[in-house]
Scaffold this motif. Structure first.
Motif, PDB file in Angstrom:
ATOM      1  N   LEU B   8      23.299  26.576  74.098  1.00 37.30           N
ATOM      2  CA  LEU B   8      22.592  27.573  74.955  1.00 37.30           C
ATOM      3  C   LEU B   8      23.758  28.719  75.064  1.00 37.30           C
ATOM      4  CD1 LEU B   8      20.503  28.715  76.928  1.00 37.30           C
ATOM      5  CD2 LEU B   8      21.605  27.034  78.688  1.00 37.30           C
ATOM      6  N   LYS B   9      23.001  30.016  74.749  1.00 39.90           N
ATOM      7  CA  LYS B   9      23.866  31.272  75.009  1.00 39.90           C
ATOM      8  C   LYS B   9      23.207  32.285  75.719  1.00 39.90           C
ATOM      9  CE  LYS B   9      26.612  30.600  70.697  1.00 39.90           C
ATOM     10  NZ  LYS B   9      26.770  30.827  69.360  1.00 39.90           N
ATOM     11  N   LYS B  10      23.798  32.816  76.617  1.00 41.26           N
ATOM     12  CA  LYS B  10      23.378  34.214  77.225  1.00 41.26           C
ATOM     13  C   LYS B  10      24.135  35.205  77.560  1.00 41.26           C
ATOM     14  CE  LYS B  10      19.877  36.504  79.205  1.00 41.26           C
ATOM     15  NZ  LYS B  10      18.787  37.103  78.164  1.00 41.26           N
ATOM     16  N   LYS B  11      23.609  36.527  77.398  1.00 39.48           N
ATOM     17  CA  LYS B  11      24.527  37.402  77.566  1.00 39.48           C
ATOM     18  C   LYS B  11      23.892  38.499  78.519  1.00 39.48           C
ATOM     19  CE  LYS B  11      26.054  39.125  73.464  1.00 39.48           C
ATOM     20  NZ  LYS B  11      27.030  40.073  72.534  1.00 39.48           N
ATOM     21  N   PHE B  12      24.620  39.190  79.677  1.00 40.27           N
ATOM     22  CA  PHE B  12      23.851  40.227  80.013  1.00 40.27           C
ATOM     23  C   PHE B  12      24.940  41.566  79.656  1.00 40.27           C
ATOM     24  CE2 PHE B  12      22.312  36.966  83.124  1.00 40.27           C
ATOM     25  CZ  PHE B  12      21.017  37.130  82.713  1.00 40.27           C
ATOM     26  N   GLY B  13      24.348  42.452  79.089  1.00 40.17           N
ATOM     27  CA  GLY B  13      25.294  43.396  78.608  1.00 40.17           C
ATOM     28  C   GLY B  13      26.407  42.957  77.672  1.00 40.17           C
ATOM     29  N   GLU B  14      27.621  43.267  78.100  1.00 37.31           N
ATOM     30  CA  GLU B  14      28.655  42.853  77.482  1.00 37.31           C
ATOM     31  C   GLU B  14      29.183  41.232  77.818  1.00 37.31           C
ATOM     32  OE1 GLU B  14      31.035  44.806  75.094  1.00 37.31           O
ATOM     33  OE2 GLU B  14      28.880  45.404  74.982  1.00 37.31           O
ATOM     34  N   LYS B  15      28.497  40.969  79.267  1.00 37.54           N
ATOM     35  CA  LYS B  15      29.066  39.705  79.951  1.00 37.54           C
ATOM     36  C   LYS B  15      28.401  38.527  79.118  1.00 37.54           C
ATOM     37  CE  LYS B  15      30.692  38.279  84.175  1.00 37.54           C
ATOM     38  NZ  LYS B  15      29.973  37.558  85.091  1.00 37.54           N
ATOM     39  N   GLU B  16      29.304  37.593  78.790  1.00 41.13           N
ATOM     40  CA  GLU B  16      28.818  36.501  78.297  1.00 41.13           C
ATOM     41  C   GLU B  16      28.789  35.316  79.339  1.00 41.13           C
ATOM     42  OE1 GLU B  16      31.770  35.866  74.773  1.00 41.13           O
ATOM     43  OE2 GLU B  16      29.940  35.013  73.944  1.00 41.13           O
ATOM     44  N   VAL B  17      27.405  35.250  79.936  1.00 37.81           N
ATOM     45  CA  VAL B  17      27.604  34.283  81.082  1.00 37.81           C
ATOM     46  C   VAL B  17      27.434  32.872  80.714  1.00 37.81           C
ATOM     47  CG1 VAL B  17      25.882  33.738  83.195  1.00 37.81           C
ATOM     48  CG2 VAL B  17      26.188  36.063  82.397  1.00 37.81           C
ATOM     49  N   LEU B  18      26.575  32.556  79.455  1.00 34.10           N
ATOM     50  CA  LEU B  18      26.816  30.934  79.176  1.00 34.10           C
ATOM     51  C   LEU B  18      27.060  31.205  77.685  1.00 34.10           C
ATOM     52  CD1 LEU B  18      23.075  30.130  80.674  1.00 34.10           C
ATOM     53  CD2 LEU B  18      25.558  29.783  81.626  1.00 34.10           C
ATOM     54  N   LYS B  19      28.173  30.579  77.180  1.00 34.66           N
ATOM     55  CA  LYS B  19      28.956  30.795  76.114  1.00 34.66           C
ATOM     56  C   LYS B  19      28.429  30.061  75.100  1.00 34.66           C
ATOM     57  CE  LYS B  19      32.983  33.173  77.155  1.00 34.66           C
ATOM     58  NZ  LYS B  19      34.600  32.990  77.630  1.00 34.66           N
TER      59      LYS B  19
END
Lengths: 523, 231
Positions: B8-19
């Motif tokens: 599971l991966k999720k980015k907001f803009g540059e920020k990787e919230v879930l790597k």
């Protein structure tokens, strides 16, 4: 003093520059391209600073220019009274209104809050520097335009020079009086929410400003001049009061309450409460239906104030208007021709009327705030078949509710057409009725469909979807444009019916295809 | 039954919230999800609940065989209770039972459910908009318990409740855990320790299971250590 001024300038500027970057980032498409680091970028800060200085200059001059040009220079040319006296007359009364409505000192703005309460700057020295800078800006801003428009209106140059000082003098007098009021009685005047008396006063002065010259009455120049100079002399004395006043901090604590400042949030909260207030319970009324029909039925019953009662009211008013038209043509047959003509060519106008009386947007907002906002967090409610079942129930209700006034208007117009001499083509009666009904159904479907396809609200019931706003705006513009359209009822009616049917079919297909994916709470 | 979270991966803009989250949750357990502010707990829940699309990753329900997670599998209890304000408690329950007819195991009568949730008789026919915060919370929980989804996500559901109601809720959560996977997000360590069987920590975009052989102060210290260490 200078340091306070410099600090408050820096603070206000930082706030403006960041607002500018934030606004830049909220343009769709740009958001992804621009990183958060933007707020640190030196180049952009410099650019933002230039913009902010430009804005400040525009702010100083543009408003004054528009005000003097539109509110005074253009309007006085309409009167028959002597031009220079009229100029001074209108200017005088509008200035008095302005000094109540726009004191600057009592305007609750965020930069004041940041400076005095978050940054803990000295309230008195901050307010005084800030206030006198504002006063200075008013004089600078007004001077060129009082000279230009004054001279163009044959006002003496030296009177033109006095006018800006009269503006600030009356602001100072009113502000110092308001301070006095707070000091002695603890009363705070919020200039953005003026009370009943102030509103009456404003109305009175507006009438004095614009209605008197229309009646060929203007206050003589010498009298106005004496009053202005008197005001300036008083204000010099009152500056002392403003400077010596010592309760700025406690006063601003009241002026700058959250509710005064965050007008957007405040409006949002009020809107939410208002929608919640629409829920009324009548224990006699309940529903025998089951499942989603039951759910929707109860929604309609509990929101009767917004739904049926409102629709009945509109239907009643429409019936009365048509009845009055009917009575007029019976008593006064010479109106027959013109009303007959109107019905035969003004059908496009009714698009706008049908748009105005359709409550679709309010209904979908209530649906969201009082129901879907919570229900969409439950997974059973978000299943595709559930979404579509409820959509069907809602569609039926919304169409029915809006159809009542449409029936009255449609049949009313047809009867009126008959009463005013009828038409050579009997098809017109049918087209008139069907096209009005089609318009009503079209708007009902339109509002519900864009709600389901673009569901624009987030958990705080704020609109988060620019597309939704744009679609709504476009709908309004198109309908408004229809006002000027004159087309034979027969052709326009038929095209309207075809359009409404086609739109309805296409949009319903879209909802059945996409709503299960699009109908959820915005994050 | 197991819930498998894969890549599971999720980015907001540059920020990787879930790597890159890989984790398997098992039924019969209450998982306490801890993480500092902004660690991504809500994002994690939103991904599971299909509120936001993850950039990458799959969720599977594994029994004897494996199948993708569907919206039916999930119940989400939010910290601010959400109920349809225009219905009475009884009507909401009636509506819910009707549209789930045939899907509810051991269906009871409406009043039995109210009794189970300890909602007083005089409150059952009041509009939900006039319910107190705690009562709205009970209604929300009740609906989720009746729906009995395989996975129940709970986002700080107890923090704003009074002690009595909070204890009642904890009891109820313990009583339903055998057939469900409960993931309980909270900031309160003591609550997590007293209620949950496993503690998982979301930090730097990854999920870590805390060794449950540790007890008492040692366990607390270990959690604090993981939460506060720098990258």
């Amino acid at each position: 003093m200078f340091r306070t001024f410099y600090l408050s300038y820096l603070l206000r500027n930082a706030y403006k520059v960041n607002t500018f970057i934030y606004a830049l980032k909220s343009i769709p498409g740009l958001r992804k391209l621009l990183p958060d680091k933007l707020y640190q970028s030196k180049v952009l800060k410099i650019f933002g600073n230039i913009i902010s200085i430009l804005l400040e200059i525009i702010n100083i001059f543009l408003g004054k220019f528009l005000y003097l040009f539109l509110m005074i220079f253009c309007t006085i040319s309409l009167y028959k009274t002597e031009i220079s006296t009229t100029f001074l007359h209108v200017f005088f009364f509008l200035t008095i209104i302005g000094s109540f409505m726009n004191t600057y000192m009592f305007n609750p703005t965020k930069d004041k809050y940041y400076a005095m309460f978050i940054m803990r700057m000295n309230a008195k020295s901050y307010t005084l520097t800030d206030y006198f800078y504002a006063i200075f800006k008013i004089i600078i801003g007004f001077l060129p335009f009082t000279i230009v428009f004054g001279l163009l209106s044959n006002v003496n140059l030296w009177i033109c020079l006095i006018l800006p000082f009269f503006v600030v003098a009356s602001k100072i007098v009113i502000a110092s009086y308001n301070l006095h009021l707070y000091d002695k009685k603890g009363i705070i005047i919020n200039e953005n929410q003026p009370g009943k008396y102030i509103n009456l006063l404003i109305l009175l002065f507006l009438i004095l400003a614009y209605a008197l010259p229309a009646l060929n009455i203007v206050v003589p120049s010498y009298l106005l001049l004496i009053l202005m100079i008197l005001m300036i002399l008083i204000s010099i004395k009152r500056i002392e009061y403003i400077i010596n006043f010592n309760k700025y901090r406690e006063m601003y604590k009241i002026v700058l309450t959250a509710s005064n400042m965050n007008q957007v949030e405040n409006a949002n909260r009020m809107a939410k409460e208002n929608v919640l207030k629409q829920i009324t319970i009548d224990s006699n009324k309940t529903s025998n239906k089951k499942g989603f029909a039951y759910f929707n039925d109860l929604f309609v019953i509990r929101h009767s104030k917004l739904l049926w009662k409102n629709s009945k009211k509109v239907a009643g008013i429409s019936a009365i208007i048509i009845l009055i038209a009917f009575i007029i043509v019976t008593i006064n047959p010479e109106f027959k021709m013109s009303i007959n003509n109107m019905i035969m060519t003004y059908l496009p106008y009714f698009v706008f009327i049908m748009y105005l009386i359709n409550r679709g947007e309010n209904i979908t907002r209530a649906m969201f705030m009082n129901s879907d906002h919570s229900m969409l967090t439950y997974s059973f409610f978000r299943k595709p078949e559930a979404i579509l079942k409820l959509f069907k129930e809602r569609l039926k209700s919304v169409i029915l509710i809006n159809l009542l006034p449409a029936i009255i208007i449609g049949f009313g117009l047809a009867i009126l057409l008959l009463a005013t001499g009828g038409t050579s083509n009997p098809l017109n009666y049918l087209i008139l009725i069907i096209s009005i009904l089609a318009m009503s159904i079209f708007f009902s479907i339109h509002h519900l469909v864009i709600y389901y396809l673009l569901q624009p609200y987030n958990l705080n019931s704020e609109t988060k979807n620019t597309t939704y706003t744009i679609v709504n705006l476009l709908t309004y513009i198109v309908c408004y444009y229809m006002i000027d359209l004159r087309l034979p009822t027969l052709y326009f009616g038929i095209s309207m019916i075809i359009f409404a049917v086609a739109y309805s079919i296409i949009s319903l297909i879209l909802v059945y295809k996409f709503a299960p994916k699009t109908f959820k709470i915005r994050i | 039954m197991k819930l498998e979270v894969l890549n599971l991966k999720k980015k907001f803009g540059e920020k990787e919230v879930l790597k890159n989250i890989n984790f398997t949750f098992e039924s019969g357990k209450i998982y306490g999800l801890l993480g500092r502010n902004g660690a991504g707990k809500t994002t994690f829940f939103n991904c599971l609940n299909e509120d936001i699309l993850p950039d990458e990753g799959t969720f599977n329900i594994v029994t004897e065989s494996s199948r993708p997670l569907t919206i039916d599998d999930i119940g989400y209890v939010l910290s601010t209770p959400v109920v349809p304000e225009f219905l009475t408690g009884r009507e909401f329950l009636k509506f819910f039972l009707e549209i789930n007819e045939g899907k509810i195991k051991n269906e009871k009568t409406i009043d039995e459910y109210f009794d189970f949730m300890k909602i007083e008789e005089e409150d059952r026919d009041k509009l939900l908009k006039d319910y107190s915060h705690g009562m709205k919370n009970k209604m929300q929980m009740l609906i989720n318990i009746i729906a009995s989804p395989n996975i129940l996500l709970l986002d700080e559901p107890l923090t704003s409740l009074d002690v009595v109601v909070a204890e009642e809720m904890k009891e109820i959560l313990r009583s339903i855990k055998t057939e469900h996977i409960l993931i309980f997000s909270t900031h309160i360590m003591d609550l997590a320790l007293s209620l949950c069987d496993e503690i998982i920590i979301l930090k730097d975009g990854n999920l870590t299971l805390v060794d449950k052989n540790l007890k008492g102060e040692k366990l607390k210290n270990k959690i604090m250590e993981i939460l506060s260490e720098d990258k």
